[in-house]
Scaffold this motif. Structure first.
Motif, PDB file in Angstrom:
ATOM      1  N   SER A  82       0.812  -1.216   0.000  1.00 16.39           N
ATOM      2  CA  SER A  82       0.000   0.000   0.000  1.00 16.39           C
ATOM      3  C   SER A  82       0.846   1.266   0.000  1.00 16.39           C
ATOM      4  O   SER A  82       0.496   2.261  -0.641  1.00 16.39           O
ATOM      5  CB  SER A  82      -0.944   0.002   1.210  1.00 16.39           C
ATOM      6  N   ASP A  83       1.982   1.234   0.713  1.00 19.37           N
ATOM      7  CA  ASP A  83       2.799   2.448   0.792  1.00 19.37           C
ATOM      8  C   ASP A  83       3.607   2.708  -0.473  1.00 19.37           C
ATOM      9  O   ASP A  83       4.291   3.732  -0.583  1.00 19.37           O
ATOM     10  CB  ASP A  83       3.718   2.417   2.017  1.00 19.37           C
ATOM     11  N   ALA A  84       3.525   1.792  -1.463  1.00 14.54           N
ATOM     12  CA  ALA A  84       4.203   2.009  -2.750  1.00 14.54           C
ATOM     13  C   ALA A  84       3.258   2.546  -3.816  1.00 14.54           C
ATOM     14  O   ALA A  84       3.686   2.839  -4.931  1.00 14.54           O
ATOM     15  CB  ALA A  84       4.828   0.702  -3.235  1.00 14.54           C
ATOM     16  N   ARG A  85       1.983   2.705  -3.474  1.00 13.86           N
ATOM     17  CA  ARG A  85       1.009   3.113  -4.490  1.00 13.86           C
ATOM     18  C   ARG A  85       1.353   4.460  -5.110  1.00 13.86           C
ATOM     19  O   ARG A  85       1.312   4.610  -6.337  1.00 13.86           O
ATOM     20  CB  ARG A  85      -0.406   3.144  -3.876  1.00 13.86           C
ATOM     21  N   ILE A  86       1.692   5.438  -4.297  1.00 14.07           N
ATOM     22  CA  ILE A  86       2.022   6.761  -4.822  1.00 14.07           C
ATOM     23  C   ILE A  86       3.437   6.806  -5.398  1.00 14.07           C
ATOM     24  O   ILE A  86       3.620   7.285  -6.525  1.00 14.07           O
ATOM     25  CB  ILE A  86       1.790   7.837  -3.755  1.00 14.07           C
ATOM     26  N   PRO A  87       4.466   6.307  -4.701  1.00 14.01           N
ATOM     27  CA  PRO A  87       5.813   6.351  -5.281  1.00 14.01           C
ATOM     28  C   PRO A  87       5.926   5.658  -6.641  1.00 14.01           C
ATOM     29  O   PRO A  87       6.636   6.147  -7.529  1.00 14.01           O
ATOM     30  CB  PRO A  87       6.669   5.629  -4.224  1.00 14.01           C
ATOM     31  N   ASN A  88       5.235   4.544  -6.835  1.00 16.28           N
ATOM     32  CA  ASN A  88       5.339   3.837  -8.109  1.00 16.28           C
ATOM     33  C   ASN A  88       4.677   4.609  -9.252  1.00 16.28           C
ATOM     34  O   ASN A  88       5.029   4.418 -10.415  1.00 16.28           O
ATOM     35  CB  ASN A  88       4.746   2.436  -7.995  1.00 16.28           C
ATOM     36  N   ILE A  89       3.715   5.470  -8.923  1.00 16.06           N
ATOM     37  CA  ILE A  89       3.134   6.361  -9.926  1.00 16.06           C
ATOM     38  C   ILE A  89       4.094   7.517 -10.230  1.00 16.06           C
ATOM     39  O   ILE A  89       4.395   7.811 -11.383  1.00 16.06           O
ATOM     40  CB  ILE A  89       1.784   6.927  -9.433  1.00 16.06           C
ATOM     41  N   THR A  90       4.585   8.175  -9.204  1.00 19.02           N
ATOM     42  CA  THR A  90       5.395   9.383  -9.410  1.00 19.02           C
ATOM     43  C   THR A  90       6.736   9.068 -10.079  1.00 19.02           C
ATOM     44  O   THR A  90       7.281   9.913 -10.791  1.00 19.02           O
ATOM     45  CB  THR A  90       5.640  10.109  -8.076  1.00 19.02           C
ATOM     46  N   THR A  91       7.270   7.862  -9.870  1.00 21.33           N
ATOM     47  CA  THR A  91       8.541   7.485 -10.490  1.00 21.33           C
ATOM     48  C   THR A  91       8.355   6.825 -11.853  1.00 21.33           C
ATOM     49  O   THR A  91       9.337   6.538 -12.535  1.00 21.33           O
ATOM     50  CB  THR A  91       9.316   6.505  -9.585  1.00 21.33           C
ATOM     51  N   GLY A  92       7.105   6.580 -12.266  1.00 20.10           N
ATOM     52  CA  GLY A  92       6.852   5.986 -13.569  1.00 20.10           C
ATOM     53  C   GLY A  92       7.007   4.479 -13.627  1.00 20.10           C
ATOM     54  O   GLY A  92       7.015   3.899 -14.719  1.00 20.10           O
ATOM     55  N   LYS A  93       7.096   3.826 -12.466  1.00 16.39           N
ATOM     56  CA  LYS A  93       7.209   2.363 -12.478  1.00 16.39           C
ATOM     57  C   LYS A  93       5.929   1.721 -13.015  1.00 16.39           C
ATOM     58  O   LYS A  93       5.969   0.654 -13.628  1.00 16.39           O
ATOM     59  CB  LYS A  93       7.512   1.849 -11.067  1.00 16.39           C
ATOM     60  N   VAL A  94       4.798   2.354 -12.764  1.00 20.76           N
ATOM     61  CA  VAL A  94       3.512   1.867 -13.279  1.00 20.76           C
ATOM     62  C   VAL A  94       2.806   3.008 -14.000  1.00 20.76           C
ATOM     63  O   VAL A  94       3.067   4.184 -13.747  1.00 20.76           O
ATOM     64  CB  VAL A  94       2.616   1.295 -12.156  1.00 20.76           C
ATOM     65  N   ASP A  95       1.903   2.639 -14.909  1.00 22.05           N
ATOM     66  CA  ASP A  95       1.118   3.645 -15.631  1.00 22.05           C
ATOM     67  C   ASP A  95      -0.046   4.152 -14.794  1.00 22.05           C
ATOM     68  O   ASP A  95      -0.477   5.296 -14.947  1.00 22.05           O
ATOM     69  CB  ASP A  95       0.548   3.040 -16.922  1.00 22.05           C
ATOM     70  N   ILE A  96      -0.553   3.279 -13.941  1.00 23.14           N
ATOM     71  CA  ILE A  96      -1.742   3.579 -13.161  1.00 23.14           C
ATOM     72  C   ILE A  96      -1.766   2.663 -11.949  1.00 23.14           C
ATOM     73  O   ILE A  96      -1.263   1.527 -12.012  1.00 23.14           O
ATOM     74  CB  ILE A  96      -3.017   3.402 -14.014  1.00 23.14           C
ATOM     75  N   THR A  97      -2.297   3.138 -10.853  1.00 25.21           N
ATOM     76  CA  THR A  97      -2.523   2.321  -9.669  1.00 25.21           C
ATOM     77  C   THR A  97      -4.015   2.124  -9.478  1.00 25.21           C
ATOM     78  O   THR A  97      -4.766   3.109  -9.446  1.00 25.21           O
ATOM     79  CB  THR A  97      -1.900   2.962  -8.419  1.00 25.21           C
ATOM     80  N   CYS A  98      -4.439   0.863  -9.384  1.00 25.92           N
ATOM     81  CA  CYS A  98      -5.823   0.512  -9.048  1.00 25.92           C
ATOM     82  C   CYS A  98      -5.746  -0.432  -7.856  1.00 25.92           C
ATOM     83  O   CYS A  98      -5.541  -1.641  -8.021  1.00 25.92           O
ATOM     84  CB  CYS A  98      -6.530  -0.144 -10.229  1.00 25.92           C
ATOM     85  N   GLN A  99      -5.869   0.109  -6.665  1.00 25.94           N
ATOM     86  CA  GLN A  99      -5.600  -0.669  -5.450  1.00 25.94           C
ATOM     87  C   GLN A  99      -6.376  -0.087  -4.265  1.00 25.94           C
ATOM     88  O   GLN A  99      -5.801   0.418  -3.325  1.00 25.94           O
ATOM     89  CB  GLN A  99      -4.087  -0.683  -5.174  1.00 25.94           C
ATOM     90  N   PHE A 100      -7.689  -0.190  -4.319  1.00 26.94           N
ATOM     91  CA  PHE A 100      -8.612   0.358  -3.309  1.00 26.94           C
ATOM     92  C   PHE A 100      -8.038   1.577  -2.585  1.00 26.94           C
ATOM     93  O   PHE A 100      -7.982   1.684  -1.369  1.00 26.94           O
ATOM     94  CB  PHE A 100      -9.123  -0.691  -2.352  1.00 26.94           C
ATOM     95  N   MET A 101      -7.676   2.574  -3.398  1.00 29.30           N
ATOM     96  CA  MET A 101      -6.987   3.766  -2.896  1.00 29.30           C
ATOM     97  C   MET A 101      -7.999   4.843  -2.519  1.00 29.30           C
ATOM     98  O   MET A 101      -8.774   5.320  -3.350  1.00 29.30           O
ATOM     99  CB  MET A 101      -6.019   4.294  -3.949  1.00 29.30           C
ATOM    100  N   THR A 102      -7.994   5.229  -1.253  1.00 27.61           N
ATOM    101  CA  THR A 102      -8.912   6.254  -0.762  1.00 27.61           C
ATOM    102  C   THR A 102      -8.477   7.632  -1.229  1.00 27.61           C
ATOM    103  O   THR A 102      -7.313   8.016  -1.092  1.00 27.61           O
ATOM    104  CB  THR A 102      -8.964   6.229   0.776  1.00 27.61           C
ATOM    105  N   VAL A 103      -9.408   8.365  -1.798  1.00 22.44           N
ATOM    106  CA  VAL A 103      -9.138   9.718  -2.281  1.00 22.44           C
ATOM    107  C   VAL A 103      -9.090  10.688  -1.098  1.00 22.44           C
ATOM    108  O   VAL A 103     -10.012  10.726  -0.276  1.00 22.44           O
ATOM    109  CB  VAL A 103     -10.231  10.163  -3.269  1.00 22.44           C
ATOM    110  N   THR A 104      -8.017  11.447  -1.016  1.00 21.46           N
ATOM    111  CA  THR A 104      -7.910  12.523  -0.024  1.00 21.46           C
ATOM    112  C   THR A 104      -7.308  13.748  -0.701  1.00 21.46           C
ATOM    113  O   THR A 104      -6.603  13.636  -1.715  1.00 21.46           O
ATOM    114  CB  THR A 104      -7.013  12.138   1.166  1.00 21.46           C
ATOM    115  N   ALA A 105      -7.569  14.906  -0.136  1.00 16.66           N
ATOM    116  CA  ALA A 105      -7.003  16.136  -0.681  1.00 16.66           C
ATOM    117  C   ALA A 105      -5.481  16.121  -0.601  1.00 16.66           C
ATOM    118  O   ALA A 105      -4.793  16.613  -1.508  1.00 16.66           O
ATOM    119  CB  ALA A 105      -7.567  17.343   0.066  1.00 16.66           C
TER     120      ALA A 105
END
Length: 274
Positions: A82-105
């Protein structure tokens, strides 16, 4: 060439370069979608009896792949904590994360969230034919009821939002809260509505929903900031799955994992524009 014309020409070149450098073009040229997800949380993402990834998040990713390639198999899944969901997006390791991710501001400052594909909440699971028929009966019983819940710093406060006088027993795992309910050490188990629906589907006729949910959380996929073409494509794929031409696939997945049908899209004026 005048200065104004030069500025316009440079702007046009930048626009073309932005289009060609979009993640959308990159994914189409690569020929597969790279998706970050989990593997240990049914009904969202888990390994089935064949060792294949399954779950609602997996089906959502396949809907996006179908929109890209008309082929749900053109996906590479990257299993991540779960703690890799954002880093893997920002570093380009994945194109998209779909992993029951709660939206927060706060998270929206780091990633771009897609349209929501599910709204989570907390519900109360009861034994069918038990001492309490529904939420109203639990609330009326006051401090006579005991609620089993997964251990968390906010667990007692969360339960008391719905049942202010209830006793709260916290357990280290979801399995233990179900055991407490089965042994009647607890009168109800407080858990995510998605988990509640999944568990009821796996144990048909044994349990029932108390009929009350609270503590809403929005689940969305996430992509890298600053790429409107890619975000727009994913949003269209998700919207048409929930409201348009691909609704049958979204509906089938929703029923499979949660045991109930989502509301049918209304024909006529697009209700989402109201």
């Amino acid at each position: 060439m005048g200065l104004g014309a030069l500025v316009m020409a440079v702007g046009a070149i930048d626009a073309v370069q932005a289009q060609t450098s979009s993640k959308l073009q990159e994914v189409l040229q690569r020929g597969k979608l790279i998706v970050g997800t989990g593997s240990t949380n049914p009904p969202w993402h888990f390994r089935d009896e064949k060792g294949q990834l399954a779950g609602f998040d997996i089906d959502i990713a396949k809907i996006i792949a179908k929109g890209l390639f008309n082929d749900t198999n053109k996906i590479e899944f990257v299993t991540q904590a779960s703690d890799a969901r954002i880093p893997n997006i920002t570093t380009g390791k994945v194109d998209i994360t779909c992993q029951f991710m709660t939206v927060t501001a706060a998270r929206a400052q780091q990633v771009a969230f897609t349209l929501p594909y599910y709204r989570e909440g907390v519900g109360l699971l009861l034994l069918k034919g038990g001492s309490y028929a529904n939420y109203d009966a639990l609330k009326a019983a006051g401090d006579k009821v005991t609620i089993a819940v997964l251990q968390n710093v906010y667990a007692e406060e969360m339960v008391h939002q719905a049942l202010p006088e209830a006793k709260v027993d916290q357990y280290d795992s979801v399995d233990l809260i179900y055991q407490a309910l089965n042994s009647k050490r607890a009168d109800a188990a407080a858990t995510d509505m998605s988990s509640l629906r999944w568990f009821m589907k796996q144990n048909a006729g044994r349990y029932q929903d108390a009929g009350y949910a609270w503590n809403p959380q929005t689940y969305s996929c996430a992509v890298k900031l600053g790429d409107p073409d890619w975000l727009n494509f994913v949003n269209i794929a998700l919207r048409e799955a929930m409201l348009g031409v691909e609704f049958s696939e979204y509906k089938a997945s929703f029923e499979r994992w949660f045991g109930e049908a989502p509301p049918e899209p209304k024909i006529g004026f697009p209700s989402e524009l109201r």
